[in-house]
Motif scaffolding. Structure first.
Motif, mmCIF file in Angstrom:
data_model
loop_
_atom_site.group_PDB
_atom_site.id
_atom_site.type_symbol
_atom_site.label_atom_id
_atom_site.label_comp_id
_atom_site.label_asym_id
_atom_site.label_seq_id
_atom_site.Cartn_x
_atom_site.Cartn_y
_atom_site.Cartn_z
ATOM 1 N N GLN A 242 5.474 30.140 70.520
ATOM 2 C CA GLN A 242 5.503 30.188 69.058
ATOM 3 C C GLN A 242 5.544 31.623 68.534
ATOM 4 O OE1 GLN A 242 2.012 27.847 68.433
ATOM 5 N NE2 GLN A 242 0.589 29.537 68.791
ATOM 6 N N SER A 243 4.853 32.550 69.214
ATOM 7 C CA SER A 243 4.883 33.941 68.757
ATOM 8 C C SER A 243 6.261 34.558 68.990
ATOM 9 C CB SER A 243 3.811 34.758 69.483
ATOM 10 O OG SER A 243 2.519 34.364 69.074
ATOM 11 N N ALA A 244 6.827 34.341 70.165
ATOM 12 C CA ALA A 244 8.151 34.891 70.462
ATOM 13 C C ALA A 244 9.215 34.268 69.562
ATOM 14 C CB ALA A 244 8.482 34.669 71.935
ATOM 15 N N ALA A 245 9.105 32.960 69.332
ATOM 16 C CA ALA A 245 10.079 32.284 68.474
ATOM 17 C C ALA A 245 9.994 32.780 67.031
ATOM 18 C CB ALA A 245 9.868 30.776 68.528
ATOM 19 N N ALA A 246 8.805 33.241 66.634
ATOM 20 C CA ALA A 246 8.632 33.778 65.283
ATOM 21 C C ALA A 246 9.082 35.226 65.176
ATOM 22 C CB ALA A 246 7.172 33.663 64.868
ATOM 23 N N GLY A 247 9.454 35.833 66.316
ATOM 24 C CA GLY A 247 9.952 37.196 66.311
ATOM 25 C C GLY A 247 8.968 38.250 66.746
ATOM 26 N N ASP A 248 7.797 37.859 67.238
ATOM 27 C CA ASP A 248 6.791 38.822 67.685
ATOM 28 C C ASP A 248 6.959 39.102 69.181
ATOM 29 O OD1 ASP A 248 5.778 38.812 65.153
ATOM 30 O OD2 ASP A 248 4.054 37.529 65.608
ATOM 31 N N ALA A 249 6.809 40.359 69.554
ATOM 32 C CA ALA A 249 6.922 40.719 70.975
ATOM 33 C C ALA A 249 5.747 40.174 71.777
ATOM 34 C CB ALA A 249 6.992 42.236 71.126
ATOM 35 N N PHE A 250 4.568 40.071 71.135
ATOM 36 C CA PHE A 250 3.367 39.456 71.683
ATOM 37 C C PHE A 250 2.836 40.263 72.883
ATOM 38 C CE2 PHE A 250 0.938 35.456 72.920
ATOM 39 C CZ PHE A 250 0.129 35.500 71.803
ATOM 40 N N ALA A 251 2.245 39.582 73.868
ATOM 41 C CA ALA A 251 1.520 40.266 74.945
ATOM 42 C C ALA A 251 2.477 40.847 75.982
ATOM 43 C CB ALA A 251 0.560 39.296 75.615
ATOM 44 N N ARG A 252 2.157 42.072 76.449
ATOM 45 C CA ARG A 252 2.973 42.740 77.456
ATOM 46 C C ARG A 252 2.503 42.412 78.875
ATOM 47 N NH1 ARG A 252 2.733 48.046 77.406
ATOM 48 N NH2 ARG A 252 4.950 48.427 77.809
ATOM 49 N N TYR A 253 1.224 42.061 79.018
ATOM 50 C CA TYR A 253 0.652 41.668 80.314
ATOM 51 C C TYR A 253 -0.210 40.432 80.088
ATOM 52 C CZ TYR A 253 1.798 46.471 81.727
ATOM 53 O OH TYR A 253 2.441 47.661 81.988
ATOM 54 N N TRP A 254 -0.114 39.484 81.011
ATOM 55 C CA TRP A 254 -0.952 38.287 80.976
ATOM 56 C C TRP A 254 -1.908 38.331 82.168
ATOM 57 C CZ3 TRP A 254 -0.943 34.457 77.248
ATOM 58 C CH2 TRP A 254 0.093 34.519 76.310
ATOM 59 N N VAL A 255 -3.203 38.301 81.887
ATOM 60 C CA VAL A 255 -4.222 38.417 82.928
ATOM 61 C C VAL A 255 -5.140 37.195 82.847
ATOM 62 C CG1 VAL A 255 -6.139 39.794 83.826
ATOM 63 C CG2 VAL A 255 -4.130 40.936 82.834
ATOM 64 N N HIS A 256 -5.310 36.509 83.975
ATOM 65 C CA HIS A 256 -6.124 35.290 84.002
ATOM 66 C C HIS A 256 -7.184 35.365 85.092
ATOM 67 C CE1 HIS A 256 -2.538 33.779 81.837
ATOM 68 N NE2 HIS A 256 -3.421 33.011 81.228
ATOM 69 N N ASN A 257 -8.388 34.941 84.746
ATOM 70 C CA ASN A 257 -9.471 34.877 85.741
ATOM 71 C C ASN A 257 -9.510 33.503 86.399
ATOM 72 O OD1 ASN A 257 -10.830 34.206 82.916
ATOM 73 N ND2 ASN A 257 -12.035 33.155 84.475
#
Length: 467
Positions: A242-257
């Motif tokens: 939804q963020s990318a579709a709205a035109g936002d670059a959003f997160a550059r790295y995804w980190v999960h525990n």
């Protein structure tokens, strides 16, 4: 100096290059406050507390945002007539904050509640509708997953292989995998859980909340998005879409525990192995809990057993005993030493936050420090003492830090110290009287209580044994 992090989206270790090296930006999905925190919530928060501390060391400033989801299906479901949803959410939020504080998790830079960002969510939804990626139907608004070819990019799934979205009624969906951005008001839900919108009265869907709040507090593009492994799909997948579709670059790295398991089973209320944070903190010293939850690599699944806390307690006692012994031996005349972080410690944390390897350096330094004390090498002992303090300080695990002391512990320690020193004096008198049998009985009684005596030229000192 290069920090590397495992990026869930690319499934690779990547060199970390922040947008602004003077201000690293991190957004972490915080709790949905429908019930009391479990131990898995503490493990997740601690993983990113450790990451934040290290990034602060490396870059100087970290803007850290952790949200609170205070409006959600589960919050409404758990509310009662005597405790409305907003009162339940606030009470649970306070429980989370107390548990976080107990194990030394730093408060976030910003901690927005979802209910305070409704206008930003509605603005984001409107952008998605205008761009042709969302549609309104009967008071609801859904994200059209087939309108966005990159949907599935985070978890590398094809749309057709996905399960239908279960976050809302399917009454107006064009595709069962479409997910709710806005949920129209229902007659059986509280009137105060409703906001006006261009699509009719209602409340936000779960996924839209984090997209709106991260953009509000960190901008359309930020460095790291974090959360538990169980949030990758559908929550983070939907956030990204939804963020990318709205035109936002959003997160550059995804980190999960990684997850927390009990007896190699995922924690679940239905399995009866759901460990509440409050219960664990009532049974164990908070620093022991922090060590037990933080000692494993953040990406690994952590299987908690009673031995986990025993091992953590023993490890901390080794550190504490060295610190006390070194401080006692060196006294106020501690040599001035030039000591910083050992290179191996820093290298471990630079390499995808390798806390297990960093702790190994801590314990090796403790061993070296004890050996220096045995050899009478005051400079080496002082250097080890400083290094241990700095390393454990960065990890938030320094037993000497005042935050881990409390009046109750201090009173118990004083009482135990008085009793042990009375027995030490009795043992010394028996030895002076050459009553070796009595001296041995006292020594054995002290050992049976798990206490180790250290005889030195300036007196006898005691500490608790590792066992």
């Amino acid at each position: 100096m290069t920090v590397r992090l495992y990026d869930t989206q690319t499934q690779t270790l990547r060199d970390f290059a922040p947008l602004d090296p003077a201000n690293v930006t991190v957004y972490v999905c915080g709790p949905t406050v429908q019930s009391a925190p479990g131990i898995h919530h503490l493990r997740a928060a601690l993983a990113f507390d450790l990451l934040r501390r290290w990034l602060t060391r490396r870059y100087g400033r970290v803007t850290f945002v952790r949200n609170v989801t205070d409006i959600d299906d589960k919050v409404l479901l758990n509310a009662t007539e005597r405790e409305p949803w907003w009162a339940l959410a606030y009470r649970m939020e306070q429980e989370f904050n107390r548990a976080y504080a107990a194990i030394g998790i730093l408060p976030p830079t910003y901690e927005p509640r979802a209910t305070a960002s409704i206008p930003q969510m509605q603005e984001l939804i409107a952008r998605l509708i205008d761009r042709g990626h969302a549609y309104a139907e009967g008071g609801d608004v859904y994200f059209d997953v087939r309108s966005w070819p990159a949907y599935g990019a985070l978890t590398h799934q094809s749309i057709d292989a996905m399960e239908p979205s279960a976050d809302s009624d399917a009454r107006g969906k064009r595709d069962p995998r479409d997910f709710a951005l806005w949920k129209g008001a229902k007659p059986d839900e509280p009137a105060d859980a409703v906001w006006q919108s261009p699509w009719g009265p209602g409340r936000p869907g779960w996924h839209i909340e984090c997209s709106a709040m991260s953009a509000r507090y960190l901008g359309a593009e930020f460095d790291i998005h974090g959360g538990g492994l169980d949030l990758r799909f559908p929550h983070h997948e939907n956030e990204l879409a939804q963020s990318a579709a709205a035109g936002d670059a959003f997160a550059r790295y995804w980190v999960h525990n990684g997850l927390v398991t009990v007896g190699d089973q995922k924690m679940s209320k239905s399995l009866g192995n759901h460990l509440l944070a409050g219960d664990i903190l009532a049974q164990h010293d908070p620093l022991v809990v922090r060590y037990a939850l933080g000692a494993a690599h953040y990406r690994s699944n952590l299987d908690l057993t009673p031995a986990s806390f025993d091992e953590a307690s023993a490890a901390l006692e080794r550190i504490r005993t060295f610190q006390q012994r070194a401080a006692r031996t060196l006294g106020t005349a501690t040599p001035l030493v030039a000591a910083d972080l050992p290179e191996a410690f820093a290298a471990a944390l630079d390499d995808d936050l390798g806390v297990p390897q960093a702790l190994a350096v801590v314990h090796e330094t403790v061993r070296a420090g004890n050996a220096a004390l045995d050899a009478g090498d005051r400079d080496a002992a002082a250097r080890a003492l400083v290094e241990v303090g700095r390393m454990t300080g960065i990890l938030g695990m320094n037993p000497a830090d005042p935050q881990w002391q409390n009046d109750g512990d201090a009173g118990q320690t004083r009482a135990l110290d008085a009793l042990v020193h009375t027995m030490i004096a009795q043992r010394a008198q028996a030895r002076a009287d050459r009553d070796w049998a009595a001296a041995d009985r006292i020594r054995d009684a002290i050992a049976a209580a798990g206490i180790v005596l250290e005889d030195s030229a300036d007196g006898t000192y005691w500490s608790l044994s590792d066992g």
